[in-house]
Scaffold this active site. Structure first.
Site, PDB file in Angstrom:
ATOM      1  N   GLU A 181       0.831  -1.209   0.000  1.00 23.60           N
ATOM      2  CA  GLU A 181       0.000   0.000   0.000  1.00 23.60           C
ATOM      3  C   GLU A 181       0.869   1.264   0.000  1.00 23.60           C
ATOM      4  O   GLU A 181       0.600   2.229   0.714  1.00 23.60           O
ATOM      5  CB  GLU A 181      -0.949  -0.007   1.207  1.00 23.60           C
ATOM      6  CG  GLU A 181      -1.918  -1.177   1.187  1.00 23.60           C
ATOM      7  CD  GLU A 181      -2.872  -1.195   2.375  1.00 23.60           C
ATOM      8  OE1 GLU A 181      -4.054  -1.505   2.177  1.00 23.60           O
ATOM      9  OE2 GLU A 181      -2.429  -0.902   3.506  1.00 23.60           O
ATOM     10  N   GLU A 256      -6.575  -7.673  -0.865  1.00 23.58           N
ATOM     11  CA  GLU A 256      -7.195  -7.586   0.456  1.00 23.58           C
ATOM     12  C   GLU A 256      -8.673  -7.276   0.296  1.00 23.58           C
ATOM     13  O   GLU A 256      -9.039  -6.183  -0.136  1.00 23.58           O
ATOM     14  CB  GLU A 256      -6.522  -6.506   1.327  1.00 23.58           C
ATOM     15  CG  GLU A 256      -5.089  -6.818   1.711  1.00 23.58           C
ATOM     16  CD  GLU A 256      -4.508  -5.786   2.675  1.00 23.58           C
ATOM     17  OE1 GLU A 256      -5.290  -4.983   3.232  1.00 23.58           O
ATOM     18  OE2 GLU A 256      -3.280  -5.783   2.850  1.00 23.58           O
TER      19      GLU A 256
END
Length: 609
Positions: A181, A256
């Site tokens: 991320e 995710e």
């Protein structure tokens, strides 16, 4: 002859097994799907972290994943667990990531590895080791040469453990994530490419990928490598985003997907609607998209390894020890209603005639009533040798990562006014001449108190706790702990400090006396109990204030009476038939004489402050 025939048959089976173990598979990117041995493969993956799970249960948890229909395990690797002190690597016990991957292979499961030095994951400092902060000028997650040197050293060691288990070397690790991320933090493509080079140098051959939230993908993807998306489950949007940053192609992977959420102290237990989640999963699988459930099984963040969130407009918020996550498999590894709904959806998408294995039995639980706490060790009676300095030193300057530091000074003159601890990280109890006069809490922006009529020679103690370094967001690099600046009283800075270190890696060396109901001072409470049968159990922390618990020498996690977590999960494998030892530290309440354990968790009980 029968014996000879049986021996030959056994030899043939053994030979075939050996050949099967050596068979090398291929895993590649197709234009729209992943290709395993050149045939389409849809990853149906679930996240588990071996460090959060008792090693004795790894295989059982992986069997549970398989029983729900998963074919892959997604897993982070936490740098600060693998290298807790500079140059001292630990790949043993619950940190044996290679063994976790090997067990997955034995159970017929693939692995997507996420070993980025930055993990987030509601884990202390996002996975970075605290000792990186000893150098005030070193900047993590950057092109700082000092940081990159440590980063590289770690990945070289990790590569020795895990590169033999890559699919390119005959193992079951399909692909490896670089960074994590990153688009939520910065957009330096050169830095991302340095990550790639370090991983390659460490022996991580095969497919590499990145993952980011939808709005962060432009900043976080690395051109030429698969950009997975997080937190999205609309197939059209998933495909459009990945196409945009991957030359108009897939495969399409949700790295995710959140069928649940984590808990923070003082806030209600988080969760999601199982029926709605099942419908979303059905939609994603119907579209042929690969997915990783974050989390399939969260487990527990043991010791002092919980992280914290903090944003530009959001206060500091530390996370609980329980990482139950409202996941399909609960904190103790038992299937939930969500598990069975997801299993039903996945079964629907399997080839005709293929049936999922039976669901393993639930774990046995036990209750343990009336554990007597017969010994008490006052913190102030166990101070040890201090480090002296004119100004207070933070944890990192003291060479300490976690736990507590007691800061002590003697007032040089009488004074009244505002006592302020500037940049106090993160929680403190304040004492004057041994009597508690206040509590300071970073969550509530409390860093000061009114001190009236303090006399010359009065002893001021400030017990400061690392409540969890920030693991996500813009303040990730500002993570030094303790008293990080100064203490003032009125308009004067207090000097002449003695600092007593309490890292609480264990409780060895603490002196205990017979328990008695003393003043509100921080103390350790010691007890023992005998068991004829063991099972999973949940230590009931009602009536206690704030602290942590050691069971048979293992730090099983933190508790805090504000909730929502009111119990601490104890796996059966950490209990013994016969004598068991328990030590409870409480910094807020005193006079504890007993504790008990329940046969069920209490994870959603918030107490108003």
């Amino acid at each position: 002859m029968k014996k000879l025939a049986a021996l030959l048959l056994f030899s043939a089976l053994l030979s075939n097994f050996s050949i099967a173990q050596k068979v090398k598979h291929t895993f590649a990117l197709g234009d729209s799907v992943f290709l395993l041995d050149k045939k389409p493969m849809q990853l149906i993956s679930g996240e588990m972290h071996c460090t959060r799970l008792p090693r004795a249960y790894w295989r059982q948890r992986i069997k549970m994943a398989k029983a729900m229909g998963l074919n892959t395990i997604g897993t982070y690797v936490f740098w600060n667990a693998q290298e807790p002190e500079e140059g001292k690597f630990d790949f043993t016990g619950n940190n044996d990531i290679a063994e976790f991957v090997r067990i997955a292979k034995e159970e017929g499961m693939w692995v997507v590895l996420r070993p980025s030095p930055y993990a987030c994951a509601e884990w202390e400092f996002g996975g970075y080791p605290y000792w990186l902060l000893k150098d005030k000028n070193l900047k993590v997650r950057s092109k700082d040469p000092k940081f990159l040197k440590y980063y590289r050293d770690y990945i070289m060691q990790l590569g020795k453990q895990l590169s033999p288990l890559l699919i390119t070397n005959g193992g079951n690790i399909l692909m490896v994530q670089i960074e994590n991320e990153y688009g939520s933090y910065s957009n330096d493509k050169e830095y991302l490419d340095i990550n790639r080079k370090i991983f390659r140098e460490g022996g991580f051959t095969g497919l590499l990928f990145t993952c980011d939230g939808p709005s962060q993908m432009p900043a976080g993807y690395l051109p030429g490598y698969l950009p997975a998306v997080n937190g999205l489950d609309n197939p059209k949007e998933v495909k459009a985003l990945i196409n945009k940053y991957h030359d108009g192609k897939g495969p399409y992977y949700i790295a995710e997907w959140y069928p649940g959420w984590f808990d923070s102290w003082g806030k209600p237990h988080q969760g999601s609607n199982a029926d709605e989640d099942a419908k979303k999963l059905d939609t994603v699988l119907s579209a042929g998209i690969s997915i990783n459930l974050y989390m399939f099984h969260g487990g527990t963040t043991r010791g002092f390894m919980n992280g914290a969130n903090m944003g530009k407009h959001d206060p500091y918020s530390p996370q609980t020890s329980s990482y139950d996550y409202d996941a399909p498999l609960d904190e103790s590894g038992n299937p939930t209603a969500k598990f069975y709904k997801f299993r039903e959806i996945i079964q629907k998408h399997l080839p005709r005639g293929v049936k999922l294995p039976p669901v393993p039995a639930k774990n046995k639980t036990v209750a343990i009533p009336n554990i007597k706490l017969t010994g008490r060790g006052d913190l102030f009676s166990n101070l040890g040798k201090p480090i002296a300095a004119d100004k207070p030193l933070c944890f990192e300057d003291l060479g300490q990562g976690y736990g507590f530091v007691l800061y002590r000074t003697t007032l040089k003159e009488a004074a009244s006014g505002l006592l302020r601890v500037k940049q106090m990280r993160d929680y403190a109890t304040v004492y004057l001449n041994g009597k508690r006069i206040s509590v300071l809490d970073r969550r509530l922006s409390q860093d000061s108190l009114k001190l009236d009529d303090a006399k010359k020679g009065d002893v001021l103690d400030i017990l400061v706790e690392n409540n969890g370094r920030i693991n996500y967001g813009p303040y990730l690099t500002d993570n030094r702990q303790g008293i990080t600046e100064k203490v003032t009283l009125g308009d004067k800075e207090l000097t002449g400090w003695k600092m007593y270190k309490f890292p609480f890696g264990n409780t060895a060396g603490f002196k205990f006396s017979q328990n008695n109901d003393a003043d509100l001072q921080p103390a350790l409470y010691q007890g023992s109990f005998n068991l004829s049968n063991v099972g999973d159990t949940y230590l009931d922390m009602h009536g206690f204030g704030k602290g942590f618990v050691f069971l048979n020498g293992i730090n099983i996690g933190k508790y805090w009476n504000i909730g929502p977590q009111q119990t601490l999960y104890i796996p059966a494998s950490w209990l013994k038939k016969g004598l068991n030892q328990i030590v409870v530290f409480d910094e807020l309440k005193s006079g504890h004489t007993k504790i008990s354990a329940l046969d069920h968790p209490v994870l959603n009980e918030v107490i108003k402050e």
